[in-house]
Design a protein around this motif. Sequence first.
Motif, mmCIF file in Angstrom:
data_model
loop_
_atom_site.group_PDB
_atom_site.id
_atom_site.type_symbol
_atom_site.label_atom_id
_atom_site.label_comp_id
_atom_site.label_asym_id
_atom_site.label_seq_id
_atom_site.Cartn_x
_atom_site.Cartn_y
_atom_site.Cartn_z
ATOM 1 N N PRO A 40 0.843 -1.195 0.000
ATOM 2 C CA PRO A 40 0.000 0.000 0.000
ATOM 3 C C PRO A 40 0.882 1.251 0.000
ATOM 4 N N ALA A 41 0.510 2.210 -0.803
ATOM 5 C CA ALA A 41 1.257 3.472 -0.943
ATOM 6 C C ALA A 41 2.646 3.285 -1.544
ATOM 7 N N GLY A 42 2.904 2.117 -2.116
ATOM 8 C CA GLY A 42 4.238 1.847 -2.666
ATOM 9 C C GLY A 42 4.454 2.412 -4.063
ATOM 10 N N GLY A 43 3.420 2.993 -4.691
ATOM 11 C CA GLY A 43 3.564 3.586 -6.020
ATOM 12 C C GLY A 43 3.955 5.048 -5.921
ATOM 13 N N ALA A 44 3.202 5.906 -6.596
ATOM 14 C CA ALA A 44 3.529 7.337 -6.574
ATOM 15 C C ALA A 44 3.388 7.926 -5.170
ATOM 16 N N THR A 45 2.436 7.399 -4.401
ATOM 17 C CA THR A 45 2.062 8.048 -3.142
ATOM 18 C C THR A 45 3.238 8.304 -2.210
ATOM 19 N N SER A 46 4.059 7.278 -1.974
ATOM 20 C CA SER A 46 5.135 7.453 -0.992
ATOM 21 C C SER A 46 6.244 8.354 -1.521
ATOM 22 N N ARG A 47 6.210 8.683 -2.814
ATOM 23 C CA ARG A 47 7.270 9.534 -3.385
ATOM 24 C C ARG A 47 6.907 11.018 -3.376
ATOM 25 N N ALA A 48 5.685 11.348 -2.963
ATOM 26 C CA ALA A 48 5.203 12.731 -3.114
ATOM 27 C C ALA A 48 5.905 13.707 -2.175
ATOM 28 N N ALA A 49 6.046 14.941 -2.655
ATOM 29 C CA ALA A 49 6.505 16.031 -1.789
ATOM 30 C C ALA A 49 5.412 16.369 -0.774
ATOM 31 N N SER A 352 -1.017 16.310 -8.001
ATOM 32 C CA SER A 352 -1.543 16.817 -6.720
ATOM 33 C C SER A 352 -2.512 15.834 -6.060
ATOM 34 N N GLY A 353 -2.241 14.562 -6.208
ATOM 35 C CA GLY A 353 -3.186 13.562 -5.694
ATOM 36 C C GLY A 353 -3.264 13.496 -4.177
ATOM 37 N N ILE A 354 -2.195 13.881 -3.481
ATOM 38 C CA ILE A 354 -2.277 13.890 -2.014
ATOM 39 C C ILE A 354 -3.267 14.991 -1.614
ATOM 40 N N THR A 355 -3.104 16.141 -2.262
ATOM 41 C CA THR A 355 -3.982 17.286 -1.997
ATOM 42 C C THR A 355 -5.447 16.967 -2.280
ATOM 43 N N PHE A 356 -5.704 16.211 -3.351
ATOM 44 C CA PHE A 356 -7.100 15.992 -3.755
ATOM 45 C C PHE A 356 -7.706 14.723 -3.156
ATOM 46 N N PHE A 395 -0.142 12.056 -28.158
ATOM 47 C CA PHE A 395 -0.963 12.205 -26.960
ATOM 48 C C PHE A 395 -0.079 12.276 -25.706
ATOM 49 N N LEU A 396 0.938 11.418 -25.648
ATOM 50 C CA LEU A 396 1.860 11.462 -24.497
ATOM 51 C C LEU A 396 2.484 12.849 -24.396
ATOM 52 N N ALA A 397 2.832 13.418 -25.557
ATOM 53 C CA ALA A 397 3.460 14.752 -25.562
ATOM 54 C C ALA A 397 2.485 15.806 -25.030
ATOM 55 N N SER A 398 1.188 15.668 -25.342
ATOM 56 C CA SER A 398 0.229 16.679 -24.870
ATOM 57 C C SER A 398 0.075 16.595 -23.353
ATOM 58 N N CYS A 399 0.231 15.406 -22.785
ATOM 59 C CA CYS A 399 0.161 15.274 -21.320
ATOM 60 C C CYS A 399 1.421 15.852 -20.671
ATOM 61 N N ALA A 400 2.569 15.599 -21.301
ATOM 62 C CA ALA A 400 3.812 16.185 -20.772
ATOM 63 C C ALA A 400 3.721 17.712 -20.803
ATOM 64 N N ALA A 401 3.140 18.240 -21.881
ATOM 65 C CA ALA A 401 3.010 19.700 -21.995
ATOM 66 C C ALA A 401 2.129 20.259 -20.873
ATOM 67 N N ALA A 402 1.146 19.476 -20.432
ATOM 68 C CA ALA A 402 0.275 19.943 -19.349
ATOM 69 C C ALA A 402 1.079 20.148 -18.067
ATOM 70 N N ARG A 403 2.048 19.299 -17.820
ATOM 71 C CA ARG A 403 2.893 19.497 -16.638
ATOM 72 C C ARG A 403 3.716 20.780 -16.779
ATOM 73 N N ALA A 404 4.218 21.024 -17.996
ATOM 74 C CA ALA A 404 5.033 22.227 -18.194
ATOM 75 C C ALA A 404 4.220 23.482 -17.894
ATOM 76 N N MET A 405 2.906 23.426 -18.098
ATOM 77 C CA MET A 405 2.058 24.599 -17.907
ATOM 78 C C MET A 405 1.529 24.725 -16.477
ATOM 79 N N LYS A 406 1.687 23.657 -15.672
ATOM 80 C CA LYS A 406 1.054 23.670 -14.358
ATOM 81 C C LYS A 406 1.645 24.780 -13.492
ATOM 82 N N SER A 407 0.771 25.540 -12.839
ATOM 83 C CA SER A 407 1.271 26.572 -11.930
ATOM 84 C C SER A 407 1.718 25.887 -10.654
ATOM 85 N N SER A 408 2.618 26.506 -9.918
ATOM 86 C CA SER A 408 3.179 25.852 -8.739
ATOM 87 C C SER A 408 2.153 25.678 -7.645
ATOM 88 N N GLY A 409 1.044 26.401 -7.721
ATOM 89 C CA GLY A 409 0.034 26.237 -6.677
ATOM 90 C C GLY A 409 -0.785 25.020 -6.914
#
Length: 409
Positions: A40-49, A352-356, A395-409
């Motif tokens: 449990p929590a061994g995927g992305a979860t335990s790596r989050a800031a 932002s899955g911990i937040t949500f 499609f993978l590139a469009s998802c990567a681009a979404a991260r580039a646009m994400k605001s830090s908040g």
Amino acid sequence: MDSQRDVLVIGGGIFGAAIAWALGRRGLGQRVLILERGQPAGGATSRAAALVTMARDDPALMALAKETFQAMAVLEGEYGEDVGRHTVGALHVGSASHAEALQARARHCASFGIDSHWLDKSQALARAPWLAPQSFELAAFYPDECFVEPYLLSSAYLRTATLLGAQVRLSSDVQSIGVMHGRVTGVHLTDGTHLPASVVINAAGAWANLLSTDLGLPLPMAPVRSQYWITEPAIQFPRDGAIVLIPEIRAYARPEMGALLFGVREKQPVAVNPRHLPKDLTGFVFDPDDADGWQNLGEGAQSLADYFPAVNTLGLAHYITGPSNYTPDGQLIIGASRAIAGLFVATGCNGSGITFSGGVGRLVAELVSGAPTFVAPEVFDPQRYGDIDPYAVDFLASCAAARAMKSSG
Ligand SMILES: Cc1cc2nc3c(=O)[nH]c(=O)nc-3n(C[C@H](O)[C@H](O)[C@H](O)COP(=O)(O)OP(=O)(O)OC[C@H]3O[C@@H](n4cnc5c(N)ncnc54)[C@H](O)[C@@H]3O)c2cc1C
């Protein structure tokens, strides 16, 4: 298997755990079985800031984040859980040219009941002594924002879900979701077991598409590298220092046991085809030519030094990386399949899955139980992009681009 357990949750990350908890709070715990192939929590979860922040521009996302604060209050207050919460507040800093954006966000947040006030430079520096004084003009302080220990928060959801009747089944690697005559029938595990169910919730994180796409439910997301660094401990990093968000360079930082944890959103994020992602992320490297991610930062690292000059001289003690699921529109993926009765999905965290998590759990529990939803779910519709190919290079590139646009908040 207990024949009453007809609600299967695939994935014991923070989404699966929060969903099980929310179902348990609605009296459905005895029906819930969580299937996790690793820890449990061994995927992305335990790596989050694990910044948990409500101050955002999108009302739907703010509503989800607010629910997480409610959930944490219940977990701590009613169940005595320790989620590793550090309520240090968040400073949003910017230059004069960014003043309007900072002011607009503060007004917007106030209309949602999220408190903030302006700090003068010396007050801001008292909360973040590592910031270069000349690097910012304005500082808005949101006192209620926090960071948590993601493993503890996820474990708290899961432990409490089991108190409310849910069960967790480890070493349960789901190979496929069974469907007959337009209804889910359960899941097939890789060891040959078939578990019958009337409801299946796909919360398999970066691997969710591997279970959904073949059912005609391609999810509009891709795993994209998320990364942060932790410095060596130093005097300018007080343990109770604030979270700092620098929207202009899409950077964030927070205290980490006498050191500074920071991330800068890079120009060219790296997406990975989920078919190439190992089941166990231990030792997984997104880009073997840039194993510490530093090259990819490019000008991000340079602009960070304007705010945080010591980044060039301090040693970096740790580099943490893992997959976050980005969608082209920055919205999560939460909802039911229109074609297959009983099939639900909850993923597309956009970093932002911990937040949500609290909001995701509540919304899925409401959808599964047919209750009115606390937030309009249409914006999260898994089918909003239609019949895409989630493995296509474009499609993978469009998802990567979404991260580039994400605001830090
Ligand atoms: C470096 C980094 C920094 C981050 N920082 C933050 C932050 O500051 N704030 C924030 O809110 N979020 C942050 N995140 C994002 C956050 O970690 C994720 O949004 C969140 O953990 C997603 O949870 P999940 O349950 O969807 O996925 P996961 O935690 O990956 O869980 C999915 C689970 O499903 C299991 N699974 C998959 N397929 C199967 C199968 N077929 N059968 C059985 N089990 C299966 C996996 O083993 C895994 O345990 C960060 C992420 C990273 C990588």
